[in-house]
Design a protein around this motif. Structure first.
Motif, PDB file in Angstrom:
ATOM      1  N   GLU A 134       0.879  -1.211   0.195  1.00 45.07           N
ATOM      2  CA  GLU A 134      -0.011  -0.043   0.009  1.00 45.07           C
ATOM      3  C   GLU A 134       0.886   1.172  -0.139  1.00 45.07           C
ATOM      4  O   GLU A 134       0.248   2.247   0.053  1.00 45.07           O
ATOM      5  N   ARG A 135       2.188   1.212   0.129  1.00 44.58           N
ATOM      6  CA  ARG A 135       2.895   2.467   0.354  1.00 44.58           C
ATOM      7  C   ARG A 135       2.825   3.316  -0.949  1.00 44.58           C
ATOM      8  O   ARG A 135       2.622   4.388  -0.690  1.00 44.58           O
ATOM      9  N   ALA A 136       2.954   2.753  -2.066  1.00 46.88           N
ATOM     10  CA  ALA A 136       3.049   3.515  -3.181  1.00 46.88           C
ATOM     11  C   ALA A 136       1.707   4.138  -3.531  1.00 46.88           C
ATOM     12  O   ALA A 136       1.757   5.436  -3.970  1.00 46.88           O
ATOM     13  N   PRO A 137       0.367   3.443  -3.440  1.00 49.43           N
ATOM     14  CA  PRO A 137      -0.706   3.960  -3.603  1.00 49.43           C
ATOM     15  C   PRO A 137      -1.095   5.132  -2.705  1.00 49.43           C
ATOM     16  O   PRO A 137      -1.473   6.205  -3.086  1.00 49.43           O
ATOM     17  N   GLN A 138      -0.624   4.781  -1.286  1.00 50.88           N
ATOM     18  CA  GLN A 138      -0.730   6.016  -0.256  1.00 50.88           C
ATOM     19  C   GLN A 138      -0.001   7.027  -0.580  1.00 50.88           C
ATOM     20  O   GLN A 138      -0.612   8.374  -0.465  1.00 50.88           O
ATOM     21  N   ARG A 139       1.159   7.101  -1.157  1.00 50.62           N
ATOM     22  CA  ARG A 139       2.083   8.259  -1.488  1.00 50.62           C
ATOM     23  C   ARG A 139       1.522   8.975  -2.584  1.00 50.62           C
ATOM     24  O   ARG A 139       1.523  10.199  -2.633  1.00 50.62           O
TER      25      ARG A 139
END
Length: 304
Positions: free
Chosen positions: A200-205
């Motif tokens: 989820e890190r890339a979508p959240q960023r």
């Protein structure tokens, strides 16, 4: 495609859009992991809503689908119908788009999120004409370029590949039972999943980056697709790479918002009497604002 049987209706919820456009149904449900509600809506002259991630229940009570990309939403002939269906799906009392949801400010961009795709003149005219309609209704429209990350294409594609691989496994299918291009996607997805499930890190960023850019504005106005639909049957039987490139050049404007998990709606305006879809993107929880805006644009003629 009921508008022109020589053309494809778009996909993958093309059957839903074709049924509504042909008058076989007033409403239809679609699924959207990269544009599969919004693209058929654009090609069939309809309104299609991709809600934000987690807003509406997924089929079978699933917690997520395609590593967080997929949502379900309504396809309808009008924004009002789409809003009523959206409220029923989320278990709320039907609440047609209200005037107070009308945006005060909007950002305008025709830049492609993917490094491919050239915007056809009619589709450029649709977006610029929709911006003029908003300005005529006292909306302040500012042209600006979203901060699309260089990794956006790869991040979405990885989740798409992994999601298809998980679907194939859940259905208990063997690669030999699939179309060659689908088998290629599944193999790529299995290789990714052997390393790790996309997180989820890339979508959240990307979501945080976009929302910071949107800042005090209410919506982003951008194209729905770069071009019109394929001739009917033309995409059938093509190999993976050919399909990927041809699809990406025609439809680069929708996947970014699946990765970000943000709501987006496609609505037709009339360019030289023909419906051409434009796209509105908002913040989490802005589904009604987007539909209220769509209601004021739908099937309005725009100046070339």
């Amino acid at each position: 495609n009921p508008r022109d049987p020589a053309l494809d209706p778009g996909g993958s919820s093309g059957d839903s859009a074709a049924a509504v456009a042909a008058g076989m149904a007033t409403l239809a449900l679609g699924t959207d992991g990269g544009g599969s509600i919004r693209i058929p809506a654009a090609y069939c002259g309809l309104v299609g809503l991709k809600p934000g991630r987690g807003v509406l229940p997924l089929p079978g009570g699933a917690d997520e689908h395609w590593c967080g990309l997929s949502v379900v939403g309504p396809i309808a002939r009008t924004a009002t119908d789409a809003a009523l269906m959206y409220d029923v799906l989320r278990g709320a009392d039907p609440d047609p788009p209200a005037d107070e949801s009308w945006p005060a400010t909007a950002l305008l961009s025709v830049r492609s999120p993917f490094p491919v795709g050239r915007l056809d003149p009619d589709h450029r005219s649709a977006v610029l004409g929709a911006a003029a309609l908003l300005r005529s209704a006292a909306v302040r429209v500012v042209q600006a370029e979203p901060p699309y990350p260089l990794t956006l294409t790869g991040q979405w594609t990885r989740r798409w590949h992994a999601g298809v691989a998980m679907d194939v496994a859940a259905l208990g299918l063997d690669t030999a039972e699939l179309e060659p291009r689908t088998a290629t996607i599944a193999r790529k997805g299995r290789r990714l999943l052997r390393v790790a499930t996309p997180g989820e890190r890339a979508p959240q960023r990307w979501q945080q980056r976009f929302l910071a850019w949107l800042d005090r504005h209410d919506v982003l106005l951008c194209p729905a697709t770069a071009t019109g639909p394929f001739p009917a049957g033309q995409p059938a039987g093509r190999r993976y790479l050919s399909t990927l490139v041809r699809s990406a050049t025609r439809m680069p404007y929708t996947p970014a918002w699946n990765l970000a998990g943000l709501p987006a709606v496609v609505v037709p305006v009339l360019v030289d009497g023909r419906p051409v879809g434009v796209q509105l993107v908002g913040r989490p929880g802005d589904e009604h604002r987007l539909l209220a805006t769509a209601a004021r644009l739908e099937r309005r003629p725009v100046d070339m």
